[in-house]
Each structure stands twice: as C-alpha cells, then as structure tokens.
Design a protein around this motif. Sequence first.
Motif, short mmCIF file in Angstrom:
data_model
loop_
_atom_site.label_atom_id
_atom_site.label_comp_id
_atom_site.label_asym_id
_atom_site.label_seq_id
_atom_site.Cartn_x
_atom_site.Cartn_y
_atom_site.Cartn_z
N THR A 47 0.89 -1.22 0.08
CA THR A 47 -0.04 -0.01 0.17
C THR A 47 0.96 1.36 0.03
O THR A 47 0.52 2.28 -0.76
CB THR A 47 -1.06 -0.10 1.09
OG1 THR A 47 -1.76 -1.01 1.22
CG2 THR A 47 -1.58 1.36 1.26
N LEU A 48 1.99 1.25 0.81
CA LEU A 48 2.80 2.46 0.87
C LEU A 48 3.46 2.62 -0.44
O LEU A 48 3.84 3.73 -0.82
CB LEU A 48 3.80 2.17 2.28
CG LEU A 48 3.08 2.23 3.45
CD1 LEU A 48 4.11 2.05 4.34
CD2 LEU A 48 2.48 3.67 3.75
N SER A 49 3.81 1.59 -0.90
CA SER A 49 4.55 1.70 -2.39
C SER A 49 3.56 2.31 -3.33
O SER A 49 4.21 3.29 -4.09
CB SER A 49 4.87 0.34 -2.77
OG SER A 49 5.46 0.21 -4.25
N GLY A 50 2.35 2.06 -3.25
CA GLY A 50 1.54 2.81 -4.33
C GLY A 50 1.46 4.20 -3.86
O GLY A 50 1.33 5.06 -4.86
N LEU A 51 1.48 4.57 -2.78
CA LEU A 51 1.24 5.80 -2.32
C LEU A 51 2.61 6.60 -2.64
O LEU A 51 2.50 7.63 -2.89
CB LEU A 51 0.99 5.87 -0.92
CG LEU A 51 -0.45 5.47 -0.45
CD1 LEU A 51 -0.74 5.29 1.17
CD2 LEU A 51 -1.60 6.29 -0.86
N VAL A 52 3.56 5.98 -2.33
CA VAL A 52 4.81 6.71 -2.77
C VAL A 52 5.10 6.98 -4.09
O VAL A 52 5.30 7.86 -4.87
CB VAL A 52 6.10 5.87 -2.33
CG1 VAL A 52 7.43 6.42 -3.07
CG2 VAL A 52 6.25 5.74 -1.00
N SER A 53 4.26 6.01 -4.91
CA SER A 53 4.30 6.08 -6.55
C SER A 53 3.55 7.39 -6.66
O SER A 53 3.87 8.07 -7.61
CB SER A 53 3.90 4.73 -7.31
OG SER A 53 3.93 4.78 -8.69
N SER A 54 2.45 7.45 -6.38
CA SER A 54 1.46 8.36 -6.38
C SER A 54 2.06 9.90 -6.18
O SER A 54 1.91 10.83 -6.82
CB SER A 54 0.20 8.24 -5.90
OG SER A 54 -0.63 6.99 -6.22
N ALA A 400 11.42 9.51 -3.97
CA ALA A 400 10.29 8.44 -4.26
C ALA A 400 10.83 7.41 -5.08
O ALA A 400 10.58 6.22 -4.97
CB ALA A 400 9.15 8.96 -4.96
N GLN A 401 11.79 7.79 -5.98
CA GLN A 401 12.33 6.91 -6.96
C GLN A 401 13.18 6.11 -6.48
O GLN A 401 13.24 4.62 -6.51
CB GLN A 401 12.98 7.47 -7.93
CG GLN A 401 13.15 6.42 -9.39
CD GLN A 401 12.40 5.75 -9.99
OE1 GLN A 401 11.34 6.35 -10.40
NE2 GLN A 401 12.21 4.53 -9.88
N SER A 402 13.99 6.34 -5.40
CA SER A 402 15.06 5.72 -4.55
C SER A 402 14.42 4.67 -3.78
O SER A 402 15.04 3.66 -3.55
CB SER A 402 16.04 6.64 -4.03
OG SER A 402 15.47 7.35 -3.02
N THR A 403 13.15 5.35 -3.20
CA THR A 403 12.57 4.41 -2.41
C THR A 403 11.78 3.33 -2.87
O THR A 403 11.79 2.15 -2.24
CB THR A 403 11.45 5.19 -1.64
OG1 THR A 403 12.14 6.37 -0.98
CG2 THR A 403 10.73 4.48 -0.51
#
Length: 473
Positions: A47-54, A400-403
């Motif tokens: 879920t957090l990955s999707g939010l970071v991508s957004s 965000a990209q590095s994360t």
Amino acid sequence: MAITSSTTTALDVPTLVSQLMAVERRPIDTLNTQITSYQTKISSFGTLSGLVSSFQTAAQNLGTTLQKLAATPSDPSVFSATAGSTAVPGNYTVEVSKLAQSQSLVAAGQASSTAAIGNGTATTVTFDFGTIGGGTLTNGVYSGAAFTSNGNGTASITIDSTNNTLEGIRDAINSAAMGVTATIVNDGSGTPYRLALTSGSSGASNSMKITTSGGDGSIGSLLGYDPAGTQNLTQTIAAQNADLTVNGIAITSASNTVSEAIQGVTLTLTNTTAAPASLTVARDTTAINTAASGFVEAYNALASQIKSRSAYATNGSTGGALAGDGTLRVMQDQLRGIFNTPASGGTLTSLAEVGIAFQKDGSLSLDSSKLNSAISTNFSDVTNLFSSSTGFATRLADWAQSTLDPGGLIDTRTQSLNKYVQDRNDEIDRLENQMTALQKKYTAEYTNLNLLLSRMNSTSTYLTQQLSGTSSK
C-alpha cells in the motif's frame, strides 16, 4: 468366596490422538500466526509503495505543469488554441478570411447502386493529387485550367467483374486507404445514385486527377476526371487553403490546424472572422493550482498512512501493522530532511513562501492566493523552487524513485519479510512431517493399548468364570 469382575472401557483413539496432536501442533500454530503478521506487513508496504508512486507522479506533474501556458481566444467559435512548452506569453490578433477545405467530386447518376457498370473487363483507376491553376470554373467544371501534381505519388485500384457496381467501386476505393473517401448519395431523381469522392487531405495542393486504363470504357466515362481536360465528374467543393493573419502577417495553411503561425501555439480554425479576434497566451494558473493541490493531497495520503501504520497500541486502540518498523522511521526522517532543506539558486527557498505549508497535525495545506501571487510576481523563482536540481518537486520525486527502486527501502524490507515467511513455511513443512509421523505413532500406541485392554478384559472374564465354577463346587 465372592468373586468380583470389572471391565475396562476401550479408549476413544481418534479423539485422544486428536487432543494430543492439538498440543503437539502449537509450535506450528505459532508459526502460522507469525506468517500472518509478516504477510500483513508485506501488504502494508505494498500500500505504501502505491502511495509513494502516486506522490512521485504528483511531484513530477507539479514540476512540469509550471511550464504550461494557457492559450485563450476571445471568440472560441472562430478558433481554439493550445500552447506548448516553447510558447511565449503575450497577446496576438488573429483574423481568418478563409478556411481550408478538401475537394469533393460527384459522378453522374445511376439507376441502381448494385447493377453492373460496363462489361467487367479489368480497368485500372489511378488517383493523383495536386494543384488546379488558372482557367475558369463554371457549375463545377473547369475550362482552360492546368493541373500540377504535388509529387507525393499516385494510388490505383482495379475494377473488374467482381466490383463493377457503384457499391463495389465505393468499397474498392475505401479499402485501398489511399486518401480518398467514397460514398453513395441518393439525390431523389430518376437516376438517383451518385458516387461522391472527397480528398482525404485539405488544401489547394490536394485536388484530384483520376485516369483510367484498360478495356472497359464505361468505367472511364464514369470516373475519368482531369481538371485540365475531360471531366466526367463535377466538382462540388473546391480544394483551398486557409488564409489568416496573425498580428497583421498573412499566413496560408493547407490545414485548419495551424502550428507554425505562433511559436509553440497550435491554432484550430473553425470559422472565419467578421472582426479581428484576440488570443492571450499566459501562465496556466488553473493547471498549476490543480497540480499543487494534487501534490499536497498525495503527500497527505502518504504521510497519513505512514503515521497510522507505524502507530503503537494505546488504551482502547490497536497498533498499526508496522508499529516499531525501522523502515518507516527512516522514510519519515528522509522526508523531513528534504522539506527542511531550503532550495537554492533563487530568492524563494521554502514551500511556505508559495502557500504550501505544514499544519500542526503534520499535514500540508495549500494557500492558492499566495501561490498565484508568487507566480504573477516572481515566476522564475517559483520554477526554481520546484523544478531546479535543488527544487522540492525534483528532490521529492528523486526520493520517491530511490525508495521504490530495487534495493530501495521498501524493496529491501519487503524482501526481508518475504524471507521470514519462507523460513517459517520451511519450518512448518519440517514440523508437519514430524506431526504425520507422531500421529501415526500415537494412533498405533493407543490402538495397541486398546488391544491389550481388550485381552485383559477377556482374561478377567475367563478367570471370573473359572473361579465362580470352582466356588460352586
């Protein structure tokens, strides 16, 4: 002498073994509970990955939207306009005296759209495109004109006994996709069916010339068209260019989509002007505010989930799935570091100066009036604040990209959790093998015990009977 007999009840082996196995399986139950916990954590990181991508998308969009310009015409019924990244803010005067159009031709009427035309001998029909010059046009027929090919090449179709009807010719032309559209029009007369041809491209250099070769003269009589010679079709609409002026400069265009008259601006002409119209090219503050709002919302959604999923249990509430997880603390620290580090290279160094500020609860808010004021008075520094190498949109998008990257915070932690799950599953597999063997062992032992008890009962009964007989004597 009194003899007392007693019978031992047989054991319920399945129930007994089941109860024993429930105790033995407790380590497996514990491992399954751990796996469920790890899988919940993995899901949370998803879920957090999707939010970071957004959030990354929102940051990038904010940076690019700053360069957008809005092109606004004073009369949208005359033309519309879009501005690209190379457009220059300013005001322009536009007058449209003529719209570009495609040539249309119509053939002589036929009594039927499905009746054969000619004898079916194969005939080649060739289309060329170019400019009609000079001469006069009377009732759709040229006299004294010349035709000059535009040099883009010709296209041909073959008409024979398989398609020598109006419908067959129409379908052959359209299937060839050669830049001509064919339709059949019913004009209501005694010979109502008429083949209508329209050039696929507008502009004076896209007029048609149609020649035929082959043994069937009927096809030539129907379709032959040379603006400088025999014209068996009648022109209903002449090909022409669009004529317009921009700031008094005359411009001719073969299309009603004009992309080179004003730098970075594309005009789409829809009507002629009765009076000069104006075009204003300016910063698209509406789009910029929408992008800024999207940036704020995306950050708040991410920050809220990080906060709730990392929260510890308190009185009356359960903790987050990632409570105590060090990865979330690192993410929070990194974000805090970016927001607290000023941008360099301009007079604006913090987001608060353009209306994007933190609230007491840690969320961001947007003051649109403050942002609009900064855009109108100091646009270059606003751009630097967001889009330079030290700009906030740039640095946050990079974070965000590095994360998200392989080997980044989320990927590394997710792989670690997946490894924990795999290790527990391997341990469960090992224990399940032991449980199978143990269940067999318990079943065998207690089944044998039942047999022993049965024998003892039989012996007891026998002895009782023997002793009772002796006693009676």
